[in-house]
Design a protein around this motif. Structure first.
Motif, PDB file in Angstrom:
ATOM      1  N   GLN A 106      27.133   2.507  94.333  1.00 60.16           N
ATOM      2  CA  GLN A 106      26.674   3.734  94.998  1.00 60.16           C
ATOM      3  C   GLN A 106      27.272   3.877  96.399  1.00 60.16           C
ATOM      4  O   GLN A 106      27.636   4.972  96.818  1.00 60.16           O
TER       5      GLN A 106
ATOM      6  N   LEU B  14      21.597   6.291  90.107  1.00 55.38           N
ATOM      7  CA  LEU B  14      21.655   7.644  90.686  1.00 55.38           C
ATOM      8  C   LEU B  14      22.221   8.703  89.738  1.00 55.38           C
ATOM      9  O   LEU B  14      22.143   9.891  90.036  1.00 55.38           O
TER      10      LEU B  14
ATOM     11  N   ARG C 141      21.467   6.416 101.422  1.00 51.46           N
ATOM     12  CA  ARG C 141      21.343   6.084 100.003  1.00 51.46           C
ATOM     13  C   ARG C 141      19.902   6.270  99.512  1.00 51.46           C
ATOM     14  O   ARG C 141      19.665   6.845  98.457  1.00 51.46           O
TER      15      ARG C 141
ATOM     16  N   GLU D  76      18.476   8.812  96.711  1.00 49.85           N
ATOM     17  CA  GLU D  76      17.694   8.324  95.581  1.00 49.85           C
ATOM     18  C   GLU D  76      16.463   9.204  95.391  1.00 49.85           C
ATOM     19  O   GLU D  76      16.128   9.595  94.280  1.00 49.85           O
TER      20      GLU D  76
END
Lengths: 83, 194
Positions: free
Chosen positions: A43, B117, B184, B188
């Motif tokens: 990610q 994700l 991040r 999420e």
């Protein structure tokens, strides 16, 4: 054994600088065993590219133009420069 | 001689109007993308044009846009450097280390699951994703976001950024780490439940 806290720090650092071979090896080993950290790693890599694309989104948005009064004051400044 | 100088001057001035018409909007967007502040972006664009008409370095070796963008980049970096000096960098690093205790438990494991994700695939999804990412970036302190934008301008030369902003390499990586952790997490929350 490397914990997730340390692993996440190294994953972030690896985007900005080259880690030593030893550290990379230890990190890879952790990633192999840890689903969350390997997700995190993947990610962050996507994020790194995407953050750069945000800039491009604004840069290419033809609806955003230099406000009229700024243009006028630049033209005025041109004129006074001429004299 | 005076006539020649006058000619050159009026020539530059003539160009200046063209430059403003053809590149003004682009330069504004370029500045806005990095500074994320309309007033600051307007100011640097104005300064860029003023510097451009006063300077005689443009000799047609590059396109006017490339040349003007080069001037603009320097103006942006100057401004970032100035505003950085005004902020206490250590204030952004209040707990002074990279522990991020809200994200990890005592044993150093993730306190909450790192969710999948489902990264965007279609063009439409990608656009949505970038919009959500933008709001997440807007939520982190401006100085942290500036660091990302600096990376963009400097094409990832971290050593250079540290020098320009007068921060230690350690502070830089901790700042980037924190910013990434928060962005991040924000993604999420907002991307999965969109």
């Amino acid at each position: 054994m490397m914990d997730c806290r340390k692993a996440s720090q190294l994953i972030s650092q690896s985007l900005d600088q080259k880690l030593s071979m030893r550290v990379r090896f230890t990190l890879q080993f952790h990633l192999l065993l840890c689903k969350y950290c390997s997700r995190f790693s993947q990610q962050l890599n996507v994020l790194n590219v995407a953050i750069r694309n945000i800039g491009r989104l604004v840069e290419n948005d033809k609806n955003i133009t230099l406000p009229k009064d700024t243009k006028e004051s630049i033209i005025k400044a041109f004129e006074s420069e001429k004299r | 001689m005076a006539k020649i100088i006058k000619n050159i001057k009026s020539n530059t001035e003539h160009h200046a109007h063209d430059w403003l018409t053809e590149h003004g909007d682009y330069l504004y967007r370029f500045a806005l993308a990095r500074l994320r502040d309309q007033h600051q972006a307007q100011d640097v664009v104005q300064e860029t044009f003023m510097a451009a008409i006063k300077s005689d370095t443009f000799a047609g070796q590059s396109s006017p846009r490339t040349w003007l963008t080069g001037i603009l980049k320097h103006k942006i970096i100057d401004l970032m450097r100035k505003s950085h000096q005004e902020t206490n960098v250590s204030a952004l690093l209040s707990d002074e280390d990279a522990n991020m205790d809200e994200f990890f438990d005592q044993a150093g494991h993730w306190a909450e699951a790192v969710k999948d994700l489902n990264m965007p695939e279609s063009a439409l999804e990608q656009k949505q994703f970038l919009t959500i990412l933008q709001t997440c970036v807007d939520k982190i302190p401006n100085k942290l976001a500036t660091l990302f934008m600096m990376r963009d301008i400097h094409e990832t030369d971290n050593a250079e950024i540290c020098k320009e902003l007068n921060i230690s390499p350690t502070n830089a990586w901790v700042m980037l780490y924190r910013a990434r952790m928060h962005i991040r997490k924000c993604l999420e929350i907002n991307w999965i439940d969109r």
